[in-house]
Write an enzyme that holds these catalytic residues in place. Sequence first.
Site, mmCIF file in Angstrom:
data_model
loop_
_atom_site.group_PDB
_atom_site.id
_atom_site.type_symbol
_atom_site.label_atom_id
_atom_site.label_comp_id
_atom_site.label_asym_id
_atom_site.label_seq_id
_atom_site.Cartn_x
_atom_site.Cartn_y
_atom_site.Cartn_z
ATOM 1 N N GLN A 168 0.829 -1.206 0.000
ATOM 2 C CA GLN A 168 0.000 0.000 0.000
ATOM 3 C C GLN A 168 0.861 1.252 0.000
ATOM 4 O O GLN A 168 1.890 1.314 0.659
ATOM 5 C CB GLN A 168 -0.907 -0.022 1.233
ATOM 6 C CG GLN A 168 -2.077 0.925 1.162
ATOM 7 C CD GLN A 168 -3.137 0.578 2.190
ATOM 8 O OE1 GLN A 168 -3.292 -0.573 2.573
ATOM 9 N NE2 GLN A 168 -3.876 1.571 2.644
ATOM 10 N N SER A 211 3.935 -6.451 2.699
ATOM 11 C CA SER A 211 2.603 -6.367 3.301
ATOM 12 C C SER A 211 1.554 -6.996 2.387
ATOM 13 O O SER A 211 1.611 -8.185 2.119
ATOM 14 C CB SER A 211 2.267 -4.914 3.652
ATOM 15 O OG SER A 211 1.135 -4.836 4.491
ATOM 16 N N LEU A 212 0.614 -6.230 1.845
ATOM 17 C CA LEU A 212 -0.404 -6.828 0.982
ATOM 18 C C LEU A 212 0.226 -7.486 -0.238
ATOM 19 O O LEU A 212 -0.353 -8.398 -0.833
ATOM 20 C CB LEU A 212 -1.452 -5.801 0.560
ATOM 21 C CG LEU A 212 -1.123 -4.800 -0.549
ATOM 22 C CD1 LEU A 212 -1.482 -5.345 -1.927
ATOM 23 C CD2 LEU A 212 -1.865 -3.498 -0.325
ATOM 24 N N ARG A 231 -9.416 -8.078 4.569
ATOM 25 C CA ARG A 231 -8.250 -7.632 5.337
ATOM 26 C C ARG A 231 -8.242 -6.113 5.466
ATOM 27 O O ARG A 231 -8.022 -5.563 6.543
ATOM 28 C CB ARG A 231 -6.971 -8.112 4.637
ATOM 29 C CG ARG A 231 -5.654 -7.732 5.323
ATOM 30 C CD ARG A 231 -4.502 -8.313 4.510
ATOM 31 N NE ARG A 231 -3.196 -8.082 5.101
ATOM 32 C CZ ARG A 231 -2.401 -7.067 4.823
ATOM 33 N NH1 ARG A 231 -2.804 -6.133 3.967
ATOM 34 N NH2 ARG A 231 -1.206 -6.955 5.380
ATOM 35 N N HIS A 290 0.530 -2.775 10.983
ATOM 36 C CA HIS A 290 1.605 -3.652 11.464
ATOM 37 C C HIS A 290 2.016 -3.338 12.899
ATOM 38 O O HIS A 290 3.184 -3.405 13.248
ATOM 39 C CB HIS A 290 2.799 -3.618 10.503
ATOM 40 C CG HIS A 290 2.454 -4.122 9.146
ATOM 41 N ND1 HIS A 290 2.191 -5.450 8.890
ATOM 42 C CD2 HIS A 290 2.265 -3.464 7.972
ATOM 43 C CE1 HIS A 290 1.868 -5.593 7.614
ATOM 44 N NE2 HIS A 290 1.895 -4.399 7.041
ATOM 45 N N GLN A 304 0.901 -11.433 10.246
ATOM 46 C CA GLN A 304 1.476 -10.339 9.447
ATOM 47 C C GLN A 304 0.784 -9.004 9.700
ATOM 48 O O GLN A 304 1.417 -7.948 9.671
ATOM 49 C CB GLN A 304 1.403 -10.709 7.959
ATOM 50 C CG GLN A 304 2.145 -9.773 7.039
ATOM 51 C CD GLN A 304 1.299 -9.388 5.829
ATOM 52 O OE1 GLN A 304 0.153 -8.978 5.968
ATOM 53 N NE2 GLN A 304 1.878 -9.530 4.660
#
Length: 308
Positions: A11, A90-91, A115, A197, A246
């Site tokens: 992102q 991440s994503l 998510r 996170h 995560q």
Amino acid sequence: MGKTAFIFPGQGAQYFGMGKDFFDKYEDSKKYFEEASKILGFDMEKMCFEENEDLNNTQYTQAAMFTVCAAILQQIEKTGVKPDVCAGLSLGEYAALYSCGTITFEDAVYLLRKRGMFMDEEVPDGKGTMAAVLGMDADKIDDICKNTEGEVAVANYNCPGQIVITGETDAVEKASKTLAENGAKRVLPLKVSGPFHSAMLKGAGDKLEKELKNIELKELKMPYVANCNASYIYDNSQIKELLKKQISSPVKFMQSVEKMIDDGVDTFVEIGPGKTLSKFVKKINKDVTVINIEKVDDLEKLKGLEIC
């Protein structure tokens, strides 16, 4: 003989118009946008290509980014170039899993929509934030965060000289001041909707875990390197637990790249919007080859790679 890694951005790399030239030129790339629209119930073509208020909203960003990455990956696979390992930030880890063949497009885009919603809903607006710390050793940043009152910790180990912290707004602001006073070149507040996170999002991970129980994962065609532990994952038995963790754990992208280089990877292909990961990799190791595939014309860059 060197190895090749496919890496996928997270992102922040999104922009209006991302993936449009693939959509316009390739019918099979176009189908990804159409399929995502059917699954999610909103127009993915408009979301990605036309200016709107939602693309930068976490609830939509993640699924949109993944759709673009998958549409581009489709054309890369046609060239015959294959990775030895995959990773994402991440994503982007979901795109890596898709590239490894363990998750379907349908399941991944659905999970990323959920998510994004879970992450966005978990912490009330204004209660959490993030900041980028430039020009300071990661261990020193970690130590200062641990000694700051409140919830604040490292969110992203991006590359040498660029670490992101996350947590409660007040705690992040306190840590930012201390970091600046103790040698950080710059500490930049990030325009984000939450403390991504951080431990504050553990509840979002618990909600995602329930969704993951309904998803069937196939065997990995190749390994991927997980965000949580920067380790090679060779079978699918650990994946769901890693994806749950995560959300509230730091992203160890720098360590992941270092791990892949130690394993013989000398070529990194960033797939998706922007060149953020390409820049990170070069700062981690200037001697490796880095290619970014964002536009149709970028496919020409793959001609020099060995076809596995």
